[in-house]
Design a protein around this motif. Structure first.
Motif, PDB file in Angstrom:
ATOM      1  N   GLU A 229       0.985  -1.164  -0.138  1.00  0.00           N
ATOM      2  CA  GLU A 229       0.021  -0.017  -0.139  1.00  0.00           C
ATOM      3  C   GLU A 229       0.773   1.067  -0.022  1.00  0.00           C
ATOM      4  O   GLU A 229       1.940   1.291   0.269  1.00  0.00           O
ATOM      5  CB  GLU A 229      -0.919  -0.038   1.288  1.00  0.00           C
ATOM      6  CG  GLU A 229      -1.942  -1.232   1.145  1.00  0.00           C
ATOM      7  CD  GLU A 229      -2.798  -1.220   2.418  1.00  0.00           C
ATOM      8  OE1 GLU A 229      -4.243  -0.914   2.196  1.00  0.00           O
ATOM      9  OE2 GLU A 229      -2.329  -1.163   3.542  1.00  0.00           O
ATOM     10  N   ASP A 230       0.217   2.411  -0.089  1.00  0.00           N
ATOM     11  CA  ASP A 230       1.006   3.682  -0.317  1.00  0.00           C
ATOM     12  C   ASP A 230       2.030   3.738  -1.130  1.00  0.00           C
ATOM     13  O   ASP A 230       3.070   4.079  -1.010  1.00  0.00           O
ATOM     14  CB  ASP A 230       1.382   4.199   1.002  1.00  0.00           C
ATOM     15  CG  ASP A 230       0.130   4.169   1.978  1.00  0.00           C
ATOM     16  OD1 ASP A 230      -1.009   5.088   1.553  1.00  0.00           O
ATOM     17  OD2 ASP A 230       0.345   3.633   3.097  1.00  0.00           O
ATOM     18  N   ALA A 231       2.011   2.862  -2.414  1.00  0.00           N
ATOM     19  CA  ALA A 231       2.950   2.868  -3.487  1.00  0.00           C
ATOM     20  C   ALA A 231       2.517   3.105  -4.835  1.00  0.00           C
ATOM     21  O   ALA A 231       2.080   2.261  -5.405  1.00  0.00           O
ATOM     22  CB  ALA A 231       3.402   1.225  -3.135  1.00  0.00           C
ATOM     23  N   GLN A 232       2.570   4.171  -5.110  1.00  0.00           N
ATOM     24  CA  GLN A 232       2.253   4.833  -6.396  1.00  0.00           C
ATOM     25  C   GLN A 232       3.163   4.308  -7.571  1.00  0.00           C
ATOM     26  O   GLN A 232       4.338   4.157  -7.404  1.00  0.00           O
ATOM     27  CB  GLN A 232       2.290   6.235  -6.625  1.00  0.00           C
ATOM     28  CG  GLN A 232       1.515   6.740  -7.638  1.00  0.00           C
ATOM     29  CD  GLN A 232       0.091   6.850  -7.455  1.00  0.00           C
ATOM     30  OE1 GLN A 232      -0.647   7.018  -6.314  1.00  0.00           O
ATOM     31  NE2 GLN A 232      -0.821   6.490  -8.497  1.00  0.00           N
ATOM     32  N   ALA A 233       2.447   3.641  -8.597  1.00  0.00           N
ATOM     33  CA  ALA A 233       3.385   3.191  -9.628  1.00  0.00           C
ATOM     34  C   ALA A 233       4.151   4.355 -10.394  1.00  0.00           C
ATOM     35  O   ALA A 233       3.270   4.991 -10.990  1.00  0.00           O
ATOM     36  CB  ALA A 233       2.546   2.206 -10.376  1.00  0.00           C
ATOM     37  N   GLU A 234       5.258   4.431 -10.381  1.00  0.00           N
ATOM     38  CA  GLU A 234       5.800   5.505 -10.892  1.00  0.00           C
ATOM     39  C   GLU A 234       6.357   5.350 -12.492  1.00  0.00           C
ATOM     40  O   GLU A 234       6.413   6.198 -13.260  1.00  0.00           O
ATOM     41  CB  GLU A 234       7.112   5.878 -10.343  1.00  0.00           C
ATOM     42  CG  GLU A 234       6.852   6.526  -8.622  1.00  0.00           C
ATOM     43  CD  GLU A 234       8.093   6.901  -7.872  1.00  0.00           C
ATOM     44  OE1 GLU A 234       9.128   6.274  -8.413  1.00  0.00           O
ATOM     45  OE2 GLU A 234       7.744   7.774  -7.174  1.00  0.00           O
ATOM     46  N   LYS A 235       6.776   3.891 -12.757  1.00  0.00           N
ATOM     47  CA  LYS A 235       7.320   3.697 -14.180  1.00  0.00           C
ATOM     48  C   LYS A 235       7.147   2.039 -14.117  1.00  0.00           C
ATOM     49  O   LYS A 235       7.324   1.467 -13.098  1.00  0.00           O
ATOM     50  CB  LYS A 235       8.610   4.138 -14.240  1.00  0.00           C
ATOM     51  CG  LYS A 235       9.151   3.826 -15.584  1.00  0.00           C
ATOM     52  CD  LYS A 235      10.661   4.315 -15.679  1.00  0.00           C
ATOM     53  CE  LYS A 235      11.781   3.394 -14.992  1.00  0.00           C
ATOM     54  NZ  LYS A 235      13.016   3.871 -15.361  1.00  0.00           N
ATOM     55  N   VAL A 245       7.326  -3.238 -11.963  1.00  0.00           N
ATOM     56  CA  VAL A 245       6.690  -1.919 -11.785  1.00  0.00           C
ATOM     57  C   VAL A 245       7.577  -1.165 -10.697  1.00  0.00           C
ATOM     58  O   VAL A 245       8.004  -1.707  -9.598  1.00  0.00           O
ATOM     59  CB  VAL A 245       5.434  -2.223 -10.936  1.00  0.00           C
ATOM     60  CG1 VAL A 245       4.769  -1.132 -10.614  1.00  0.00           C
ATOM     61  CG2 VAL A 245       4.590  -3.123 -11.930  1.00  0.00           C
ATOM     62  N   HIS A 246       7.979   0.019 -11.015  1.00  0.00           N
ATOM     63  CA  HIS A 246       8.893   0.847 -10.086  1.00  0.00           C
ATOM     64  C   HIS A 246       7.857   1.545  -9.060  1.00  0.00           C
ATOM     65  O   HIS A 246       7.139   2.671  -9.752  1.00  0.00           O
ATOM     66  CB  HIS A 246       9.696   1.414 -10.920  1.00  0.00           C
ATOM     67  CG  HIS A 246      10.608   0.835 -11.942  1.00  0.00           C
ATOM     68  ND1 HIS A 246      11.662   0.360 -11.563  1.00  0.00           N
ATOM     69  CD2 HIS A 246      10.142   0.426 -13.252  1.00  0.00           C
ATOM     70  CE1 HIS A 246      12.202  -0.484 -12.601  1.00  0.00           C
ATOM     71  NE2 HIS A 246      11.312  -0.401 -13.928  1.00  0.00           N
ATOM     72  N   THR A 247       8.371   1.496  -7.937  1.00  0.00           N
ATOM     73  CA  THR A 247       7.310   2.402  -6.828  1.00  0.00           C
ATOM     74  C   THR A 247       8.343   2.836  -5.946  1.00  0.00           C
ATOM     75  O   THR A 247       9.621   2.624  -5.569  1.00  0.00           O
ATOM     76  CB  THR A 247       6.461   1.344  -6.083  1.00  0.00           C
ATOM     77  OG1 THR A 247       7.014   0.693  -5.120  1.00  0.00           O
ATOM     78  CG2 THR A 247       5.715   0.643  -7.043  1.00  0.00           C
ATOM     79  N   PRO A 248       7.970   3.863  -5.125  1.00  0.00           N
ATOM     80  CA  PRO A 248       8.816   4.385  -3.971  1.00  0.00           C
ATOM     81  C   PRO A 248       9.014   3.376  -3.009  1.00  0.00           C
ATOM     82  O   PRO A 248      10.292   3.547  -2.168  1.00  0.00           O
ATOM     83  CB  PRO A 248       7.732   5.595  -3.468  1.00  0.00           C
ATOM     84  CG  PRO A 248       6.729   5.940  -4.397  1.00  0.00           C
ATOM     85  CD  PRO A 248       6.650   4.784  -5.277  1.00  0.00           C
ATOM     86  N   LYS A 249       8.392   2.372  -2.847  1.00  0.00           N
ATOM     87  CA  LYS A 249       8.732   1.373  -2.072  1.00  0.00           C
ATOM     88  C   LYS A 249       9.633   0.334  -2.478  1.00  0.00           C
ATOM     89  O   LYS A 249       9.605  -0.643  -1.868  1.00  0.00           O
ATOM     90  CB  LYS A 249       7.364   0.752  -1.426  1.00  0.00           C
ATOM     91  CG  LYS A 249       6.600   1.819  -0.273  1.00  0.00           C
ATOM     92  CD  LYS A 249       5.474   1.105   0.540  1.00  0.00           C
ATOM     93  CE  LYS A 249       5.025   2.007   1.525  1.00  0.00           C
ATOM     94  NZ  LYS A 249       4.029   1.439   2.344  1.00  0.00           N
ATOM     95  N   GLY A 250       9.908   0.456  -3.919  1.00  0.00           N
ATOM     96  CA  GLY A 250      11.045  -0.627  -4.279  1.00  0.00           C
ATOM     97  C   GLY A 250      10.433  -1.155  -5.614  1.00  0.00           C
ATOM     98  O   GLY A 250       9.204  -0.655  -6.144  1.00  0.00           O
ATOM     99  N   ASP A 251      10.995  -2.222  -6.307  1.00  0.00           N
ATOM    100  CA  ASP A 251      10.530  -2.733  -7.344  1.00  0.00           C
ATOM    101  C   ASP A 251      10.237  -3.899  -7.573  1.00  0.00           C
ATOM    102  O   ASP A 251      10.552  -4.683  -6.637  1.00  0.00           O
ATOM    103  CB  ASP A 251      11.983  -2.528  -8.621  1.00  0.00           C
ATOM    104  CG  ASP A 251      12.388  -1.184  -8.692  1.00  0.00           C
ATOM    105  OD1 ASP A 251      11.691  -0.202  -8.363  1.00  0.00           O
ATOM    106  OD2 ASP A 251      13.654  -1.064  -9.219  1.00  0.00           O
ATOM    107  N   PHE A 252       8.996  -4.235  -8.133  1.00  0.00           N
ATOM    108  CA  PHE A 252       8.304  -5.721  -7.888  1.00  0.00           C
ATOM    109  C   PHE A 252       8.272  -6.049  -9.615  1.00  0.00           C
ATOM    110  O   PHE A 252       7.642  -5.370 -10.470  1.00  0.00           O
ATOM    111  CB  PHE A 252       6.863  -5.210  -7.446  1.00  0.00           C
ATOM    112  CG  PHE A 252       7.047  -4.644  -6.201  1.00  0.00           C
ATOM    113  CD1 PHE A 252       7.099  -5.302  -5.000  1.00  0.00           C
ATOM    114  CD2 PHE A 252       6.792  -3.162  -5.779  1.00  0.00           C
ATOM    115  CE1 PHE A 252       7.072  -4.857  -4.012  1.00  0.00           C
ATOM    116  CE2 PHE A 252       6.968  -2.650  -4.858  1.00  0.00           C
ATOM    117  CZ  PHE A 252       7.079  -3.447  -3.632  1.00  0.00           C
ATOM    118  N   THR A 253       8.525  -7.454  -9.707  1.00  0.00           N
ATOM    119  CA  THR A 253       8.748  -8.019 -10.951  1.00  0.00           C
ATOM    120  C   THR A 253       7.883  -9.333 -10.820  1.00  0.00           C
ATOM    121  O   THR A 253       7.838  -9.818 -10.026  1.00  0.00           O
ATOM    122  CB  THR A 253      10.147  -8.314 -11.317  1.00  0.00           C
ATOM    123  OG1 THR A 253      11.060  -7.106 -11.374  1.00  0.00           O
ATOM    124  CG2 THR A 253      10.262  -9.074 -12.629  1.00  0.00           C
TER     125      THR A 253
END
Length: 472
Positions: A229-235, A245-253
């Motif tokens: 949560e609280d993790a806006q998809a930035e790129k 998916v790159h977010t302020p809380k890390g990258d998720f593949t």
């Protein structure tokens, strides 16, 4: 060019449009229905029906591997993801004839399988047809909103419009969006053997009561779904089979990506400006009577009317419009009695005001009664004891109900009926229900409202004492 004159021209063959068409034509009105894509709309083809069918497959798989508490040996289910999708499409095909062109033409509706565009305030064009109508109903529904996330256009991704056509089971499904669609699909895919990560820019189930949402989220996390949560998809970057998916809380593949961040209304093809119809991003601007604020020949129903986006709301709008368009009677929509449900396990359902909304509106007049599932005998028997109901009560009448638990979507109906008909809590408390049923949760919640009035009242005790001493 073929010119057609009619009483009512309905644009859109989804839930709202079909309900109005069927009702109006059978009551004697001339009806033209325009549908340029699939009869049945989003609900039948991409939404409610296929999602619940896939959830049913997932529920069966989960039951096979979670029977120990009931004395049933647990087995690892053999999951055929493609066969589950065959089940989904068979369910759609079974229901489709009810919404078909053939059925509605049989009722007397003139169905034109083309998109409609306003060419004046009183006319639409659909293919080679120009339709002049006394009244128009815009019932074009909504579709998935795909946000402009950098990189998204360069990687393969799914929405609810094509996820049900996917036949290769995802190894790791990433879901962007923690609302009802995203969470339903997350749990279904997890139970069908996929790794699942949900990425939500704010809070999952953000429109529901936080206490109720937490009950469901704890269960989903317990099943192995990673909820960020609280993790806006930035790129977004990567390629087919390996998407990040790159977010302020890390990258998720993951291997596959599902976009489930919300809906956008389908108005682009209509040329509402030419029709003199005011609108904005949420849809056609209408009054409480669902009539356009700028073109009195035009009405809207369902998602495009700018309110709650649920299939049953579109059906409700149909009733409102039939009353006014066919009988000339005053008819206005209301929303306080509209329920909604999310079909995760456990389910999450709401009608009327949440606790926070009720406190803000009613202040000290509000009473909140609660009943937990683990006190319900049927829930105990079925090992479905995780759950809670809260009912918001003002002056003896419910103004809202929130339920998280087994069959919450079924249970909420009693509270929707109570609010719709301005019933008192006594109407629920006086209802005799079969034992043992999950529906007793509702009655026990009503009992929780009256218990302190009966068992903690000195006046009641004095009256009972008098009767026992002096009345034979």
């Amino acid at each position: 060019m073929n010119r057609i004159k009619t009483d009512i021209c309905i644009i859109g063959g989804g839930s709202g449009g079909l309900s109005i068409a069927a009702g109006a034509v059978q009551m004697g009105a001339k009806v033209v229905l325009l549908e340029g894509h699939k009869m049945g709309g989003d609900c039948l083809n991409y939404g409610c029906v296929p999602s619940k069918a896939l959830i049913a497959s997932a529920k069966q798989a989960y039951a096979m591997s979670h029977g120990e508490s009931l004395g049933v040996g647990e087995v690892e289910p053999t999951i055929d993801y493609a066969a589950a999708k065959d089940h989904v499409h068979d369910v759609i095909a079974t229901i489709a004839p009810v919404d078909s062109v053939e059925r509605f033409e049989g009722l007397g509706v003139h169905v034109i399988e083309e998109y409609g565009t306003f060419i004046s305030k009183t006319e639409m064009q659909a293919g080679d047809n120009i339709i002049e109508a006394r009244r128009f109903v815009v019932a074009t529904g909504s579709g998935p909103f795909v946000p402009p996330i950098p990189g998204l256009e360069d990687v393969p991704h799914y929405t609810n419009e094509n996820i049900f056509d996917l036949r290769e089971k995802p190894k790791h499904l990433i879901v962007i969006g923690g609302g009802p669609i995203g969470m339903e699909m997350a749990q279904a895919h997890r139970r069908l053997g996929c790794e699942v990560t949900v990425i939500e820019g704010m809070k999952a189930f953000g429109k529901d009561d936080p206490e109720m949402a937490a009950i469901v989220l704890d269960k989903l996390k317990g099943e192995g779904i990673d909820i960020v949560e609280d993790a806006q998809a930035e790129k977004i970057s990567g390629k087919e089979g390996e998407i990040t998916v790159h977010t302020p809380k890390g990258d998720f593949t993951g291997s596959h990506l599902l976009i489930a961040v919300g809906r956008k209304v389908n108005i682009d093809k209509l040329d509402l400006e030419t029709g003199g119809i005011a609108h904005d991003r949420s849809g056609v601007k209408v009054g409480p009577d669902l009539r356009s604020t700028t073109n009195k020949k035009v009405y809207a129903a369902g998602d495009v009317a700018g309110g709650l986006q649920f299939t049953h709301v579109a059906g409700y709008h149909a009733g409102v419009l039939i009353r006014s368009m066919l009988f000339g009677l005053p008819s206005k929509q209301r929303t306080d009695h509209i329920p909604w449900a999310t079909y995760t396990d456990p389910e999450l359902a709401q009608v009327g005001l949440t606790e926070a909304q009720a406190k803000k509106k009613h202040g000290p007049k509000l009473e909140v009664v609660r009943f937990e599932y683990h006190h319900n005998d049927r829930a105990i028997a079925e090992r479905k004891t995780t759950g809670l109901i809260k009912v918001m009560v003002v002056k003896g009448r419910p103004v809202g109900a929130s339920i998280a638990g087994h069959l919450a979507g079924e249970l909420i109906g009693m509270w929707a009926m109570a609010i719709a008909n301005n019933l008192k809590m006594s109407a629920i408390a006086n209802t005799v229900l079969p034992y043992p049923t999950i529906s007793e949760v509702n009655k026990r919640a009503a009992g929780a409202y009256f218990s302190p009035r009966l068992f903690e009242s000195d006046t009641v005790k004095r009256v009972v004492g008098f009767v026992q001493r002096w009345i034979p």
